[in-house]
Design an enzyme around this catalytic site. Structure first.
Site, PDB file in Angstrom:
ATOM      1  N   ASP A 107       1.976  -1.671   5.209  1.00  0.00           N
ATOM      2  CA  ASP A 107       2.140  -3.193   4.678  1.00  0.00           C
ATOM      3  C   ASP A 107       1.607  -4.040   5.574  1.00  0.00           C
ATOM      4  OD1 ASP A 107       3.367  -5.176   3.322  1.00  0.00           O
ATOM      5  OD2 ASP A 107       5.477  -4.650   4.006  1.00  0.00           O
ATOM      6  N   ASP A 110      -1.217  -5.135  -1.191  1.00  0.00           N
ATOM      7  CA  ASP A 110      -1.105  -5.344   0.204  1.00  0.00           C
ATOM      8  C   ASP A 110      -0.159  -4.017   0.681  1.00  0.00           C
ATOM      9  OD1 ASP A 110       1.120  -6.327  -0.845  1.00  0.00           O
ATOM     10  OD2 ASP A 110       1.848  -7.231   1.198  1.00  0.00           O
ATOM     11  N   GLU A 111       0.126  -3.066  -0.163  1.00  0.00           N
ATOM     12  CA  GLU A 111       1.262  -2.151   0.331  1.00  0.00           C
ATOM     13  C   GLU A 111       0.906  -0.749  -0.299  1.00  0.00           C
ATOM     14  OE1 GLU A 111       5.953  -2.027   0.465  1.00  0.00           O
ATOM     15  OE2 GLU A 111       5.049  -3.495  -0.721  1.00  0.00           O
TER      16      GLU A 111
END
Length: 468
Positions: free
Chosen positions: A11, A105-106
């Site tokens: 993350d 983003d993860e």
């Protein structure tokens, strides 16, 4: 559950805001808030400096400005965010063929499938190496969780934030989870958390002690069974590599039940806009529009309408979602709303919707010429990447009506001073700070909004992209 912590959850830390800070040296260490800048805008991401003032994602931008009046308020720049995300995801795929992106983003990574790790020692080494590679390639920090299941790996990365790594040894899950808030568990939002609190359950340990039968009685069978398994740390879901999507959807859970029918209708319209943005980003269109409504008593209603052909037209999706809402009784209050599109295809049939197009966009919809209309419509609702604010409207200079509108945070280049970004504009003036990734904080200069030597430009790369 695996016998070794070889599932990794990555993350990126305050992703959009961190990209902006890396791109704009004068903002490093300062409060940065990214989102829609109009009167109905919402916060997409807040830097950790801004979070100290109480600013968080999904908050109305007006409230954020009251809490943090001296923060830097910027439009989102998805072109740059996607470019950085591509770099990060490429690094993950070097570790394993099994990478499951959740957002820009993860992502989850199966380290064992790629031969990158088989035990706790090798998993930790792989995680630390990955964080170092991301920092070198992007200049950004990332948090990593390692565990024997996806759920626990995600919990671990959240506990590791910011800029950390946490490995949960197999066999220690229940002991680690027990004192944590029930809100730690995936899927437990404000409404469910409050419902459990009223029943005297605030920690994961208390959730496990309540037992499966009691939880089923409280929140229903499917949700209750899932909560109980999560409280015990049980999760057998595999990491699944990218696959063809069967549907695209977005939803928001509200801290306070919505009762105002006008507000509910407005939320559905905004969700429809966000859903279409995701649909277009995936390169698809869809035939079936789905509305999800979770009411005050946790009862969930789903309504759908199938069109004559696939579409990615926001007006069509808004209208269909609005029609579906008309058939739902919301008098008792609404906890959650969602809009989805299924029956995906790789093409559209625009001629089927000539009537919608001829009617023109609704007031305030993207494309109306309002400077922040598109950004305002986006409302974050899940993880950060899941919470994408709407794309900003067309860059200044792309049409006569918008030629000299300069949105805060947008990229510009001056014929004399080089690359910079817009700090603000008004009263016929635009203020620009001239700096770029890797440079010292730059000087600020003010120009007329119609200065012929000032032009919009594309974002510069965060690393290795210095320009004169």
């Amino acid at each position: 559950m695996r016998s070794a912590p070889t599932i990794l959850h990555l993350d990126m830390d305050a992703f959009y805001a961190s990209v902006e800070q890396a791109s704009k040296p004068s903002l490093r260490g300062k409060a940065v808030i990214v989102g829609g800048l109009g009167p109905r805008g919402v916060v997409a991401t807040a830097s950790y400096e801004a979070r100290r003032f109480g600013v968080h994602s999904a908050m109305p931008m007006a409230q954020a400005r009251r809490l943090c009046p001296n923060g830097a308020y910027l439009i989102p720049r998805f072109t740059l965010y996607r470019a950085v995300s591509d770099v990060v995801m490429a690094l993950l795929r070097q570790l394993s063929p099994l990478v499951e992106p959740l957002s820009l983003d993860e992502a989850f990574v199966d380290l064992e499938a790629g031969g990158a790790a088989f035990d706790a020692v090798s998993a930790r080494a792989a995680g630390e190496r990955l964080r170092a590679e991301i920092l070198a390639a992007t200049g950004l920090s990332a948090s990593v969780g390692l565990a024997g299941s996806k759920m626990l790996a995600k919990v671990a990365s959240e506990e590791a934030k910011p800029d950390g790594l946490l490995l949960i040894e197999v066999g220690t899950e229940r002991e680690l989870l027990a004192p944590m808030s029930v809100r730690t568990l995936p899927g437990v939002g404000p409404a469910t958390g409050e419902h459990l609190r009223r029943a005297g359950i605030t920690t994961v340990g208390e959730l496990a002690e309540a037992g499966e039968d009691e939880l089923v009685r409280m929140v229903g069978r499917s949700h209750g069974v899932g909560l109980y398994r999560m409280a015990l740390g049980l999760d057998d879901r595999p990491v699944v590599a990218e696959r063809d999507a069967k549907s695209v959807s977005v939803e928001d859970t509200f801290d306070v039940d919505l009762h105002d029918r006008v507000r509910i209708r407005g939320e559905v319209q905004r969700l429809a806009e966000r859903c279409v943005q995701r649909l277009r980003a995936s390169g698809h269109s869809g035939r079936t529009i789905v509305l999800k409504v979770r009411r005050y008593d946790f009862s969930t209603l789903t309504r759908s309408e199938t069109l004559r052909g696939p579409t990615d037209d926001p007006a069509v999706v808004r209208e269909a979602a609005g029609r579906l809402l008309e058939g739902v009784d919301t008098t008792g209050g609404v906890r959650l709303l969602g809009v989805g599109v299924s029956g995906l295809a790789d093409y559209t049939q625009e001629d089927l919707f000539a009537q919608s197009l001829a009617a023109g966009p609704e007031p305030g919809a993207a494309g109306t010429g309002e400077p922040d209309a598109a950004a305002e419509s986006g409302g974050p609702g899940g993880s950060e990447g899941d919470r994408e604010a709407a794309e900003p409207p067309a860059e200044p200079g792309t049409g006569p009506a918008r030629q000299r509108h300069w949105a805060a945070g947008s990229d510009v280049r001056h014929a004399v001073y080089g690359p910079g970004w817009v700090q603000g504009s008004g009263v016929g003036r635009v203020t620009v700070r001239f700096e770029q990734p890797g440079s010292p904080p730059g000087r600020v200069r003010t120009f007329r909004v119609d200065d012929p030597e000032l032009e919009p430009t594309d974002p510069l790369p965060l690393v290795g992209g210095a320009a004169g």
